[in-house]
Design a protein around this motif. Structure first.
Motif, PDB file in Angstrom:
ATOM      1  N   HIS A 178       0.684  -1.250   0.029  1.00  0.00           N
ATOM      2  CA  HIS A 178      -0.190  -0.028   0.472  1.00  0.00           C
ATOM      3  C   HIS A 178       0.856   1.669   0.149  1.00  0.00           C
ATOM      4  CE1 HIS A 178      -0.319  -0.674   4.293  1.00  0.00           C
ATOM      5  NE2 HIS A 178       1.138  -1.043   4.190  1.00  0.00           N
ATOM      6  N   SER A 180       0.333   4.091   2.539  1.00  0.00           N
ATOM      7  CA  SER A 180       1.080   4.740   3.373  1.00  0.00           C
ATOM      8  C   SER A 180       2.595   4.092   4.005  1.00  0.00           C
ATOM      9  CB  SER A 180      -0.174   2.971   4.400  1.00  0.00           C
ATOM     10  OG  SER A 180      -1.412   2.683   3.882  1.00  0.00           O
ATOM     11  N   GLN A 183       3.141   7.521   4.575  1.00  0.00           N
ATOM     12  CA  GLN A 183       3.281   8.289   5.223  1.00  0.00           C
ATOM     13  C   GLN A 183       4.563   8.662   6.091  1.00  0.00           C
ATOM     14  OE1 GLN A 183       0.024   7.572   7.797  1.00  0.00           O
ATOM     15  NE2 GLN A 183      -1.184   6.830   6.084  1.00  0.00           N
ATOM     16  N   ARG A 204       0.067  -6.504  -4.751  1.00  0.00           N
ATOM     17  CA  ARG A 204      -0.400  -7.472  -3.549  1.00  0.00           C
ATOM     18  C   ARG A 204      -0.604  -8.774  -4.214  1.00  0.00           C
ATOM     19  NH1 ARG A 204      -5.099  -5.034  -0.420  1.00  0.00           N
ATOM     20  NH2 ARG A 204      -3.598  -2.976  -0.157  1.00  0.00           N
ATOM     21  N   GLN A 218      -2.568   3.699  -5.756  1.00  0.00           N
ATOM     22  CA  GLN A 218      -3.238   4.166  -4.357  1.00  0.00           C
ATOM     23  C   GLN A 218      -3.001   5.727  -4.822  1.00  0.00           C
ATOM     24  OE1 GLN A 218      -2.742   2.267  -0.867  1.00  0.00           O
ATOM     25  NE2 GLN A 218      -4.009   0.318  -1.021  1.00  0.00           N
ATOM     26  N   GLU A 220      -2.450   7.929  -1.260  1.00  0.00           N
ATOM     27  CA  GLU A 220      -2.240   8.118   0.734  1.00  0.00           C
ATOM     28  C   GLU A 220      -2.496   9.408   0.707  1.00  0.00           C
ATOM     29  OE1 GLU A 220      -2.400   5.445   1.680  1.00  0.00           O
ATOM     30  OE2 GLU A 220      -2.140   6.098   3.838  1.00  0.00           O
ATOM     31  N   THR A 261      -4.774   3.262  12.289  1.00  0.00           N
ATOM     32  CA  THR A 261      -5.730   4.078  12.392  1.00  0.00           C
ATOM     33  C   THR A 261      -6.484   4.091  13.842  1.00  0.00           C
ATOM     34  OG1 THR A 261      -6.446   3.199  10.430  1.00  0.00           O
ATOM     35  CG2 THR A 261      -5.931   5.940  10.089  1.00  0.00           C
ATOM     36  N   CYS A 293      -9.926   5.258   5.649  1.00  0.00           N
ATOM     37  CA  CYS A 293      -9.263   6.246   6.338  1.00  0.00           C
ATOM     38  C   CYS A 293      -9.207   6.435   8.304  1.00  0.00           C
ATOM     39  CB  CYS A 293      -9.881   7.530   6.097  1.00  0.00           C
ATOM     40  SG  CYS A 293     -11.783   7.377   6.302  1.00  0.00           S
ATOM     41  N   ALA A 315      -5.366  10.389   7.904  1.00  0.00           N
ATOM     42  CA  ALA A 315      -4.514   9.484   7.121  1.00  0.00           C
ATOM     43  C   ALA A 315      -6.019   9.104   5.849  1.00  0.00           C
ATOM     44  CB  ALA A 315      -3.786   8.469   7.366  1.00  0.00           C
ATOM     45  N   PHE A 316      -6.018   8.585   4.689  1.00  0.00           N
ATOM     46  CA  PHE A 316      -6.799   8.684   3.854  1.00  0.00           C
ATOM     47  C   PHE A 316      -5.612   7.470   3.016  1.00  0.00           C
ATOM     48  CE2 PHE A 316      -7.025  12.301   2.287  1.00  0.00           C
ATOM     49  CZ  PHE A 316      -6.915  12.451   0.816  1.00  0.00           C
TER      50      PHE A 316
END
Ligand code: DAH
Length: 347
Positions: A178, A180, A183, A204, A218, A220, A261, A293, A315-316
């Motif tokens: 992902h 993420s 971040q 994946r 994606q 983010e 999250t 998110c 976050a999303f």
């Protein structure tokens, strides 16, 4: 053997031959086959009539009919080959791309739909005051999982089927599952306030189907500042949804679980196919899931040395390919990877 008996068998074979020659498709051949050798065929009827004959006669005529049946079956098999070959040829002709074709005027290429969608999404967020950041596609376990509050062997790892690379210790280097981890990289590089979106490719170990491809994209989002609340998250998502999909498409958040999250939510938008009325694509719910998110978990802030008493954030993350699929009503996502010019040209 009388000539009348031979005549019946010969006639059946001759009729079969004519009938088969008229078959131009495999479908037609299938019904002809049923007619010629099936339960209601003339052959089967003649065979049933054998029961009423004296034994000698029955044997003799039985042999003739048996031979006739074998001949007809052989003719069907032969015809099937010819028809199948012709059908395949027709299919190839219809499917052929003439790569030597010279078209009038210059025909210019353009960006792939996914890249265009990514650019448009970036534009929407840049318009809302976000900056764009990027991270590597090959990640370490620490960035992809641990720093995001997913310790080794944590059951939440089952949420992502991971491609590991054979570099260093086993299962330490991987293709990011992902966006993420970006971040973490952003927060390591810059102290808050942070307002950033991070688009990119993810991987994946999924079996491809109409809604999943193993290489996908994606985007983010991350906001960390003083006094950020869930209301900021919901407002940002709704503003984005109407800006990108149009004024009659809305967003809703439903409780969910993500390790990074707390609280977490699933991000859904009005189904763009039926506009909320309910259809097959949205399983009659009127809503389509886009991503996840939530409020940045204090453990994530801790992993990059931020004081969770001072900073809060949201976050999303959601699928870029999924956005393209929803906005352009693409029934099968695999076509995004096929590179078929007939599709690429349309969008
Ligand atoms: N990384 C999640 C996934 O790919 C999506 C996601 C969920 C991203 C919640 C987030 C978030 O930033 O807060 O399944």
């Amino acid at each position: 053997m009388t000539s009348a008996d031979t005549d019946v068998a010969t006639r059946l074979v001759d009729e079969a031959r004519t009938r088969l020659e008229r078959c131009a498709t495999l479908d037609e051949l299938r019904s002809a086959e049923a007619e010629l050798v099936g339960k209601r065929s003339a052959l089967a009827t003649a065979h049933r009539a054998l029961g009423g004959l004296p034994p000698d006669e029955r044997r003799r005529q039985g042999q003739l009919l048996h031979q006739a049946r074998s001949t007809v079956e052989a003719l069907v098999a032969e015809r099937r080959q010819t028809v199948a070959r012709a059908e395949r040829q027709r299919w190839l002709e219809a499917d052929r791309l003439d790569l030597t074709e010279v078209l009038p005027g210059p025909r210019r290429g353009h960006l792939h739909l996914v890249q265009r969608t990514r650019d448009e999404l970036e534009d929407v967020f840049v318009g809302m005051g976000f900056v764009v950041a990027e991270g590597p596609e090959v990640e370490t376990d620490w960035y992809n999982f641990e720093a995001l509050n997913i310790p080794p062997a944590h059951p939440a790892r089952g949420m992502w089927d991971t491609f590991y690379l054979q570099i260093g210790e086993p299962e330490t280097v991987l293709l990011r599952t992902h966006t993420s981890p970006v971040q973490i990289r952003v927060l390591q590089e810059k102290r808050p306030p942070v307002y950033a979106v991070m688009p990119g490719r993810c991987y994946r170990r999924d079996t491809p189907d109409a809604r999943h491809i193993p290489v996908f994209h994606q985007i983010e989002g991350l906001v960390v500042d003083h006094g950020i609340t869930f209301a900021h998250l919901a407002g940002t998502i709704e503003t984005f949804t109407t800006a990108y999909f149009g004024p009659d498409i809305h967003s809703r958040l439903r409780p969910a679980y993500f390790p990074f999250t707390e609280p977490s939510a699933e991000l859904e938008i009005t189904c763009t196919i039926c506009h909320g009325a309910g259809c097959r694509t949205c399983s009659q719910t009127g809503w389509i899931e886009l991503g996840g998110c939530g409020m940045v978990d204090p453990a994530v802030l801790g992993a990059v040395g931020l004081d969770d008493e001072e900073w809060t954030g949201f976050a999303f993350g959601f699928g870029i390919d999924r956005c393209a699929q929803m906005r352009h009503e693409i029934p099968d996502m695999r076509i995004l990877l096929d590179n078929d010019v007939r599709f690429l040209r349309q969008v």
